[in-house]
Design an enzyme around this catalytic site. Structure first.
Site, short mmCIF file in Angstrom:
data_model
loop_
_atom_site.label_atom_id
_atom_site.label_comp_id
_atom_site.label_asym_id
_atom_site.label_seq_id
_atom_site.Cartn_x
_atom_site.Cartn_y
_atom_site.Cartn_z
N ASP A 138 0.82 -1.20 0.00
CA ASP A 138 0.00 0.00 0.00
C ASP A 138 0.86 1.26 0.00
O ASP A 138 1.88 1.34 0.70
CB ASP A 138 -0.85 -0.06 1.28
N GLU A 154 1.34 -0.32 -4.96
CA GLU A 154 0.37 0.73 -5.20
C GLU A 154 1.14 2.04 -5.18
O GLU A 154 1.61 2.48 -4.13
CB GLU A 154 -0.69 0.77 -4.10
C1 GLC Z 1 -4.12 3.31 -0.11
C2 GLC Z 1 -5.36 2.46 0.03
C3 GLC Z 1 -6.47 3.35 0.50
C4 GLC Z 1 -6.09 3.88 1.85
C5 GLC Z 1 -4.75 4.61 1.79
C6 GLC Z 1 -4.22 4.87 3.15
O1 GLC Z 1 -4.28 4.32 -1.04
O2 GLC Z 1 -5.64 1.85 -1.19
O3 GLC Z 1 -7.69 2.66 0.58
O4 GLC Z 1 -7.07 4.77 2.31
O5 GLC Z 1 -3.77 3.81 1.14
O6 GLC Z 1 -3.82 3.67 3.76
#
Ligand code: GLC
Length: 585
Positions: free
Chosen positions: A241, A303
């Site tokens: 993440d 991500e």
């Molecule tokens: C990423 C996740 C999202 C979350 C953020 C903070 O972007 O996909 O859902 O709110 O991280 O952890």
């Protein structure tokens, strides 16, 4: 990375438009011999040919009637996932959490939140999935913990606590204000004054999500140990993440101010000093070593909302020693049906210098669903099939989001008091939050769409569930679900579609995106033609430069349906938003 603020919602048609003219070519997908050949031949790691399916666990299947999905619910639906043609599931966080950010605020990295079940339930899920050749990928959240994590509780307790340096603590400026102008991705200052020690801590996301200090070696060790905990339990890797946010400028330079204001009413800024700092790559290399120590080629998916191909390609690592599958947000967020835009981005990532595997997706738990973003309000179901073909017929590891195979749509809360996602509460009405893309999976037409026996599921089931659901679509050969299933089977069974190179065609065409998938050294190839315009188009192909001698293509799958007879390459007609996938040789 979350990208809502960039996105202007297209007006949605409230009409349930049924795709009466759309249907499938009737040829059965080619059966196992080619598939087996491809399996035997391929020395590639599993993730290179896998189709990955994201499950938002709160919303997939509730097994105990509390209105929230859970692990046993997922286990009970594994047959559906297998039959769809999925190789791996990525499950959004299920760790213990105060649920401020619905699990992305973790208070224990090596346990399961009782809301979702137990570790034994998790182990059972992994073993049942394995029986069906489905791998389980965990979500891993390294940038921040919950403020209820014992590490943070210790860290905030005094300036001299041994865990003080596990987080980012700074004094305010001389005016008694936050240390600098850095902003939270979720609105307002990224610094929060903590009265116990009268210092500010940094949080890139909600105030309840303090950022870890990745310059501290003890933090790294603790986090790598958490990864090992899950690898030992048999997980097939991690979706990591918010990875580009791991480091901030130690000198606390102010971020540059840009014109205008964001959805939260703050001045726009460029996150120059809090995003994509070079040290991220050192951590990714270390993480890769952690996963490489386990059998079965565990995968790392990043991500990171990379702004261009150069930054995206860096995620693979100069020696292919970082992330195997960096999520391609550029392609996800084209946000319009544009053959030239998709072609340029597909070409760029396909030619990345280190030969990294592209990783495409269109929907996830952070952005409005593709049905709404790419649909034109009139031909949405046909466009859903077009997007499916773009995702599944290109050379990439595709990532689906639960319900996209049904044509699930974004269903935003109508009233502020119904909003669950805090960013919707902060940003209402301009930013309504992410509830709309997290609504329950639509299994059937019964109450709550078969998701839960509770009268109060955590989010309401959208009205579209009465038509767009698994049971109804499974009975309709023209449904979006039927198209996905056939396409997934074709991808699995046709070596050229699975392994073949991506060869763009007719590159000047502004309406129709066409490409070949072809294995080097083999005559046979698959032609993919995607009409991204609302008009029928007639085009020509000359495939001789690619070693294709024949003058026609034999349809394997098309939407709307066409007959089984072959189509001439020098006079090739494709209807509005039409999809054609056929073999040529
Ligand atoms: C990423 C996740 C999202 C979350 C953020 C903070 O972007 O996909 O859902 O709110 O991280 O952890």
């Amino acid at each position: 990375m979350l990208n809502r603020a960039k996105f202007l919602f297209a007006t949605l048609s409230l009409v349930l438009w049924l795709d009466a003219g759309t249907s499938l070519a009737q040829q059965p997908p080619q059966q196992s011999s080619k598939h087996e050949q491809a399996q035997q031949k391929s020395q590639d790691p599993w993730w290179k040919h896998a189709v990955i399916y994201e499950i938002y666990p709160r919303s997939f299947q509730d097994s105990n009637g509390d209105g929230v999905g859970d692990i046993n619910g997922i286990t009970s639906r594994l047959d559906y996932i297998r039959d769809l043609g999925i190789d791996a599931i990525w499950i959004s966080p299920m760790y213990p959490s105060p649920l401020i950010d619905f699990g992305y605020d973790i208070s224990d990295y090596t346990a399961i939140d009782p809301l979702y079940g137990t570790l034994a339930d998790f182990d059972h899920l992994v073993s049942e999935a394995k029986k069906r050749n489905i791998r389980v990928i965990m979500d891993f959240v390294p940038n921040h913990t919950s403020d209820q994590h014992p590490w943070f509780k210790e860290s905030r307790s005094s300036r001299s606590n041994p865990k003080r340096d596990w987080y980012i603590w700074r004094d305010g400026n001389a005016m008694g204000q936050p240390p600098n102008n850095w902003q939270s991705w979720f609105g307002h200052s990224a610094w929060k004054l903590d009265p116990t020690t009268n210092q500010y801590y940094y949080h890139h996301f909600y105030t309840e999500q303090p950022d870890l200090n990745w310059r501290n070696p003890q933090v790294r060790k603790a986090m790598y140990d958490a990864m090992r905990f899950w690898l030992k339990r048999g997980v097939a890797g991690f979706r990591i993440d918010a990875v580009s946010r791991l480091f901030e400028d130690p000198n606390l330079h102010d971020d540059p101010i840009l014109p205008g204001k964001n959805a939260y009413g703050d001045p726009n800024i460029a996150h120059k000093y809090t995003d994509n700092l070079p040290e991220v790559h050192e951590v990714l290399r270390e993480m890769r070593k952690v996963v490489n120590a386990y059998p079965g080629n565990p995968v790392m998916i990043s991500e990171a909302d990379e702004p261009n191909i150069a930054e995206l390609a860096k995620m693979y690592g100069a020696k292919n020693d970082e992330v195997q599958l960096p999520m391609d947000f550029q392609i996800a967020d084209v946000n319009k049906l544009s053959a030239p835009d998709f072609r340029r981005l597909l070409n760029e990532i396909d030619r990345n210098a280190v030969g990294g595997q592209p990783h495409y997706f269109f929907s996830n738990h952070d952005q409005p669903r593709q049905w709404d973003r790419y649909g034109d309000g009139v031909h949405n179901d046909q466009i859903a099939k077009l997007m499916a073909a773009l995702l599944l017929a290109t050379r990439a590891t595709p990532l689906m989001y639960y319900g996209e195979e049904l044509g699930m749509r974004t269903t935003e809360p109508a009233r502020k008091e119904d909003v669950q996602d805090p960013i919707g509460k902060i940003g209402w009405p301009e930013e309504k939050g992410r509830d709309g893309e997290r609504t329950p999976m639509q299994w059937d037409a019964s109450t709550n769409a078969g998701f839960s026996a509770s009268q109060h599921p955590w989010l309401p089931v959208p009205p579209s569930a009465s038509i767009y659901n698994v049971v109804a679509e499974a009975q309709d050969p023209k449904s979006i679900l039927a198209f996905y299933k056939r396409l997934l089977a074709l991808r699995r069974n046709e070596p050229a579609l699975r392994d073949g190179r991506y060869l763009p065609l007719n590159q000047e065409d502004t309406n129709v995106l066409s490409f070949l998938r072809k294995e080097p050294g083999r005559g046979e190839a698959i032609l993919v033609v995607l009409n991204m315009s609302a008009e029928p188009r007639t085009i020509k192909f000359d495939l001789s430069a690619h070693g294709v001698k024949g003058g026609s293509a034999n349809p394997l799958l098309a939407a709307p349906e066409i007959g089984a007879e072959s189509t001439q390459l020098n006079h090739f007609s494709v209807p509005a938003f039409g999809v054609f996938i056929g073999s040529v040789d």
